[in-house]
Design a protein around this motif. Structure first.
Motif, PDB file in Angstrom:
ATOM      1  N   ARG A 144       0.810  -1.225   0.000  1.00 15.11           N
ATOM      2  CA  ARG A 144       0.000   0.000   0.000  1.00 15.11           C
ATOM      3  C   ARG A 144       0.844   1.276   0.000  1.00 15.11           C
ATOM      4  O   ARG A 144       0.408   2.302  -0.534  1.00 15.11           O
ATOM      5  N   GLU A 145       2.043   1.221   0.587  1.00 17.04           N
ATOM      6  CA  GLU A 145       2.899   2.409   0.624  1.00 17.04           C
ATOM      7  C   GLU A 145       3.631   2.615  -0.700  1.00 17.04           C
ATOM      8  O   GLU A 145       4.076   3.722  -1.004  1.00 17.04           O
ATOM      9  N   GLN A 146       3.762   1.551  -1.474  1.00 16.36           N
ATOM     10  CA  GLN A 146       4.462   1.649  -2.755  1.00 16.36           C
ATOM     11  C   GLN A 146       3.525   2.006  -3.907  1.00 16.36           C
ATOM     12  O   GLN A 146       3.945   2.642  -4.874  1.00 16.36           O
ATOM     13  N   LEU A 147       2.291   1.590  -3.816  1.00 17.55           N
ATOM     14  CA  LEU A 147       1.344   1.793  -4.909  1.00 17.55           C
ATOM     15  C   LEU A 147       0.860   3.244  -4.952  1.00 17.55           C
ATOM     16  O   LEU A 147       0.466   3.810  -3.930  1.00 17.55           O
ATOM     17  N   ARG A 148       0.866   3.833  -6.148  1.00 20.51           N
ATOM     18  CA  ARG A 148       0.458   5.225  -6.300  1.00 20.51           C
ATOM     19  C   ARG A 148      -1.035   5.442  -6.555  1.00 20.51           C
ATOM     20  O   ARG A 148      -1.530   6.541  -6.292  1.00 20.51           O
ATOM     21  N   PRO A 149      -1.771   4.474  -7.103  1.00 22.42           N
ATOM     22  CA  PRO A 149      -3.211   4.708  -7.255  1.00 22.42           C
ATOM     23  C   PRO A 149      -3.851   5.093  -5.929  1.00 22.42           C
ATOM     24  O   PRO A 149      -3.519   4.528  -4.877  1.00 22.42           O
ATOM     25  N   LYS A 150      -4.786   6.037  -5.974  1.00 25.17           N
ATOM     26  CA  LYS A 150      -5.411   6.532  -4.755  1.00 25.17           C
ATOM     27  C   LYS A 150      -6.394   5.533  -4.168  1.00 25.17           C
ATOM     28  O   LYS A 150      -6.667   5.553  -2.969  1.00 25.17           O
ATOM     29  N   VAL A 151      -6.932   4.675  -5.019  1.00 27.12           N
ATOM     30  CA  VAL A 151      -7.938   3.704  -4.584  1.00 27.12           C
ATOM     31  C   VAL A 151      -7.570   2.325  -5.121  1.00 27.12           C
ATOM     32  O   VAL A 151      -7.221   2.185  -6.292  1.00 27.12           O
ATOM     33  N   VAL A 152      -7.630   1.323  -4.246  1.00 25.50           N
ATOM     34  CA  VAL A 152      -7.434  -0.067  -4.664  1.00 25.50           C
ATOM     35  C   VAL A 152      -8.691  -0.842  -4.284  1.00 25.50           C
ATOM     36  O   VAL A 152      -9.093  -0.857  -3.121  1.00 25.50           O
ATOM     37  N   ILE A 153      -9.313  -1.471  -5.272  1.00 22.26           N
ATOM     38  CA  ILE A 153     -10.571  -2.189  -5.065  1.00 22.26           C
ATOM     39  C   ILE A 153     -10.359  -3.679  -5.327  1.00 22.26           C
ATOM     40  O   ILE A 153      -9.956  -4.070  -6.423  1.00 22.26           O
ATOM     41  N   GLY A 154     -10.637  -4.509  -4.340  1.00 21.61           N
ATOM     42  CA  GLY A 154     -10.607  -5.954  -4.529  1.00 21.61           C
ATOM     43  C   GLY A 154     -11.906  -6.405  -5.180  1.00 21.61           C
ATOM     44  O   GLY A 154     -12.982  -6.066  -4.708  1.00 21.61           O
ATOM     45  N   ALA A 155     -11.794  -7.174  -6.276  1.00 21.46           N
ATOM     46  CA  ALA A 155     -13.006  -7.502  -7.036  1.00 21.46           C
ATOM     47  C   ALA A 155     -13.171  -8.985  -7.326  1.00 21.46           C
ATOM     48  O   ALA A 155     -14.058  -9.369  -8.096  1.00 21.46           O
ATOM     49  N   GLY A 156     -12.337  -9.848  -6.753  1.00 23.19           N
ATOM     50  CA  GLY A 156     -12.545 -11.286  -6.893  1.00 23.19           C
ATOM     51  C   GLY A 156     -12.588 -11.763  -8.335  1.00 23.19           C
ATOM     52  O   GLY A 156     -11.704 -11.484  -9.137  1.00 23.19           O
ATOM     53  N   ALA A 157     -13.667 -12.465  -8.672  1.00 21.81           N
ATOM     54  CA  ALA A 157     -13.801 -13.084  -9.996  1.00 21.81           C
ATOM     55  C   ALA A 157     -14.469 -12.166 -11.015  1.00 21.81           C
ATOM     56  O   ALA A 157     -14.956 -12.634 -12.041  1.00 21.81           O
ATOM     57  N   LEU A 158     -14.466 -10.864 -10.761  1.00 18.44           N
ATOM     58  CA  LEU A 158     -15.138  -9.909 -11.645  1.00 18.44           C
ATOM     59  C   LEU A 158     -14.705 -10.051 -13.093  1.00 18.44           C
ATOM     60  O   LEU A 158     -15.558 -10.089 -13.998  1.00 18.44           O
ATOM     61  N   PHE A 159     -13.397 -10.121 -13.357  1.00  9.98           N
ATOM     62  CA  PHE A 159     -12.910 -10.145 -14.741  1.00  9.98           C
ATOM     63  C   PHE A 159     -13.504 -11.323 -15.499  1.00  9.98           C
ATOM     64  O   PHE A 159     -13.932 -11.206 -16.644  1.00  9.98           O
ATOM     65  N   ARG A 160     -13.530 -12.457 -14.831  1.00 13.43           N
ATOM     66  CA  ARG A 160     -14.010 -13.703 -15.447  1.00 13.43           C
ATOM     67  C   ARG A 160     -15.506 -13.631 -15.747  1.00 13.43           C
ATOM     68  O   ARG A 160     -15.967 -14.094 -16.782  1.00 13.43           O
ATOM     69  N   TRP A 161     -16.265 -13.046 -14.821  1.00 12.37           N
ATOM     70  CA  TRP A 161     -17.707 -12.930 -15.039  1.00 12.37           C
ATOM     71  C   TRP A 161     -18.025 -11.895 -16.111  1.00 12.37           C
ATOM     72  O   TRP A 161     -18.872 -12.112 -16.970  1.00 12.37           O
ATOM     73  N   TYR A 162     -17.339 -10.762 -16.054  1.00 12.85           N
ATOM     74  CA  TYR A 162     -17.607  -9.684 -16.999  1.00 12.85           C
ATOM     75  C   TYR A 162     -17.299 -10.138 -18.424  1.00 12.85           C
ATOM     76  O   TYR A 162     -18.032  -9.814 -19.366  1.00 12.85           O
ATOM     77  N   ALA A 163     -16.213 -10.903 -18.574  1.00 10.59           N
ATOM     78  CA  ALA A 163     -15.813 -11.389 -19.894  1.00 10.59           C
ATOM     79  C   ALA A 163     -16.617 -12.609 -20.339  1.00 10.59           C
ATOM     80  O   ALA A 163     -16.374 -13.154 -21.410  1.00 10.59           O
ATOM     81  N   LYS A 164     -17.571 -13.035 -19.485  1.00  6.63           N
ATOM     82  CA  LYS A 164     -18.467 -14.160 -19.767  1.00  6.63           C
ATOM     83  C   LYS A 164     -17.716 -15.480 -19.941  1.00  6.63           C
ATOM     84  O   LYS A 164     -18.170 -16.397 -20.638  1.00  6.63           O
ATOM     85  N   ILE A 165     -16.565 -15.578 -19.300  1.00  8.34           N
ATOM     86  CA  ILE A 165     -15.833 -16.839 -19.292  1.00  8.34           C
ATOM     87  C   ILE A 165     -16.478 -17.790 -18.293  1.00  8.34           C
ATOM     88  O   ILE A 165     -16.496 -18.999 -18.481  1.00  8.34           O
ATOM     89  N   GLU A 166     -17.001 -17.223 -17.215  1.00  6.82           N
ATOM     90  CA  GLU A 166     -17.855 -17.963 -16.296  1.00  6.82           C
ATOM     91  C   GLU A 166     -19.210 -17.270 -16.278  1.00  6.82           C
ATOM     92  O   GLU A 166     -19.285 -16.038 -16.238  1.00  6.82           O
ATOM     93  N   LYS A 167     -20.269 -18.032 -16.306  1.00 10.68           N
ATOM     94  CA  LYS A 167     -21.608 -17.467 -16.415  1.00 10.68           C
ATOM     95  C   LYS A 167     -22.245 -17.307 -15.050  1.00 10.68           C
ATOM     96  O   LYS A 167     -22.289 -18.242 -14.248  1.00 10.68           O
ATOM     97  N   ARG A 168     -22.738 -16.095 -14.773  1.00  6.60           N
ATOM     98  CA  ARG A 168     -23.483 -15.849 -13.544  1.00  6.60           C
ATOM     99  C   ARG A 168     -24.922 -16.324 -13.726  1.00  6.60           C
ATOM    100  O   ARG A 168     -25.425 -16.450 -14.845  1.00  6.60           O
ATOM    101  N   GLY A 169     -25.585 -16.549 -12.616  1.00  6.66           N
ATOM    102  CA  GLY A 169     -26.979 -16.945 -12.676  1.00  6.66           C
ATOM    103  C   GLY A 169     -27.854 -15.800 -13.146  1.00  6.66           C
ATOM    104  O   GLY A 169     -27.455 -14.635 -13.131  1.00  6.66           O
ATOM    105  N   PRO A 170     -29.092 -16.086 -13.562  1.00 10.76           N
ATOM    106  CA  PRO A 170     -30.018 -15.030 -13.963  1.00 10.76           C
ATOM    107  C   PRO A 170     -30.326 -14.097 -12.802  1.00 10.76           C
ATOM    108  O   PRO A 170     -30.216 -14.483 -11.636  1.00 10.76           O
ATOM    109  N   ARG A 171     -30.730 -12.855 -13.115  1.00 14.15           N
ATOM    110  CA  ARG A 171     -30.940 -11.853 -12.079  1.00 14.15           C
ATOM    111  C   ARG A 171     -31.976 -12.280 -11.047  1.00 14.15           C
ATOM    112  O   ARG A 171     -31.870 -11.945  -9.867  1.00 14.15           O
TER     113      ARG A 171
END
Length: 214
Positions: A144-171
């Motif tokens: 955290r002391e080395q990283l310059r971005p002001k905000v760091v967000i942990g997002a888990g499997a977001l990339f995989r779901w967003y790219a539809k590599i893994e399918k989320r259930g219906p809403r």
């Protein structure tokens, strides 16, 4: 530092004091699971709405696009984060994507320093990590002391779901507390321990605290 808690996060925190301390020291921790909401309700606590990254990330991207805020993506495999970045860029053509990198780099070598230097040199103001829990939280906290971005967000499997590599259930499933059942059905080998072992254990801990205060 923005992190999230679901039943899996709590289960990890029961066993991992370092991870628990990171969650407690985060600037924002949001609820990412109906199990957590139910547990809080059983203890007479009121939480805000469940906020899982795939449901609100486009709002963040739209805001960043409008405000000219740059973002860096870090996590998952090369082809996943690349496809995710491409899809975000297609949907938000004016979003400042500062860069991206996979999450499978050595965390204890010069490669780790290279990744940090690349993030910092990119000028990114927000860093979104998708390296899985608790690795993403521990890595961000350690550096955290080395990283310059002001905000760091942990997002888990977001990339995989967003790219539809893994399918989320219906809403209708995800919005009514049954996403765990959907994931257990479509990814039994990956998530069975979370929902067969961790979920009952979590509620046992909640009930114990409710009746004993310990």
């Amino acid at each position: 530092m923005v992190n999230y808690v679901n039943v899996h996060a709590y289960h990890l925190s029961f066993k991992d004091q370092a991870f628990r301390n990171i969650l407690n020291r985060s600037d924002i921790v949001f609820c990412d699971g109906f199990g957590v909401k139910l547990g809080a309700k059983m203890l007479g606590l009121r939480l805000g709405e469940r906020m899982t990254p795939p449901d609100w990330i486009d709002e963040l991207f739209a805001m960043c696009e409008n405000e000219k805020v740059s973002i860096y993506f870090l996590g998952d495999e090369d082809y996943v984060v690349k496809r995710f970045t491409e899809m975000v860029g297609e949907k938000f053509p004016n979003l400042r994507i500062a860069g991206y990198n996979n999450g499978f780099f050595s965390k204890s070598s010069d490669e780790n320093n290279r990744v940090i230097n690349d993030i910092n040199a990119s000028g990114a103001e927000i860093l979104i990590t998708g390296m899985g829990m608790p690795l993403q939280e521990k890595w961000a906290f350690e550096h955290r002391e080395q990283l310059r971005p002001k905000v760091v967000i942990g997002a888990g499997a977001l990339f995989r779901w967003y790219a539809k590599i893994e399918k989320r259930g219906p809403r209708i499933v995800t919005d009514n507390g049954f996403e765990w059942l959907w994931r257990l059905f479509v990814q039994p080998k990956k998530v069975w321990k979370r929902y067969i072992i961790e979920l009952p254990y979590f509620f046992m801990v909640v009930l114990k605290y409710k009746f004993t205060g310990k």
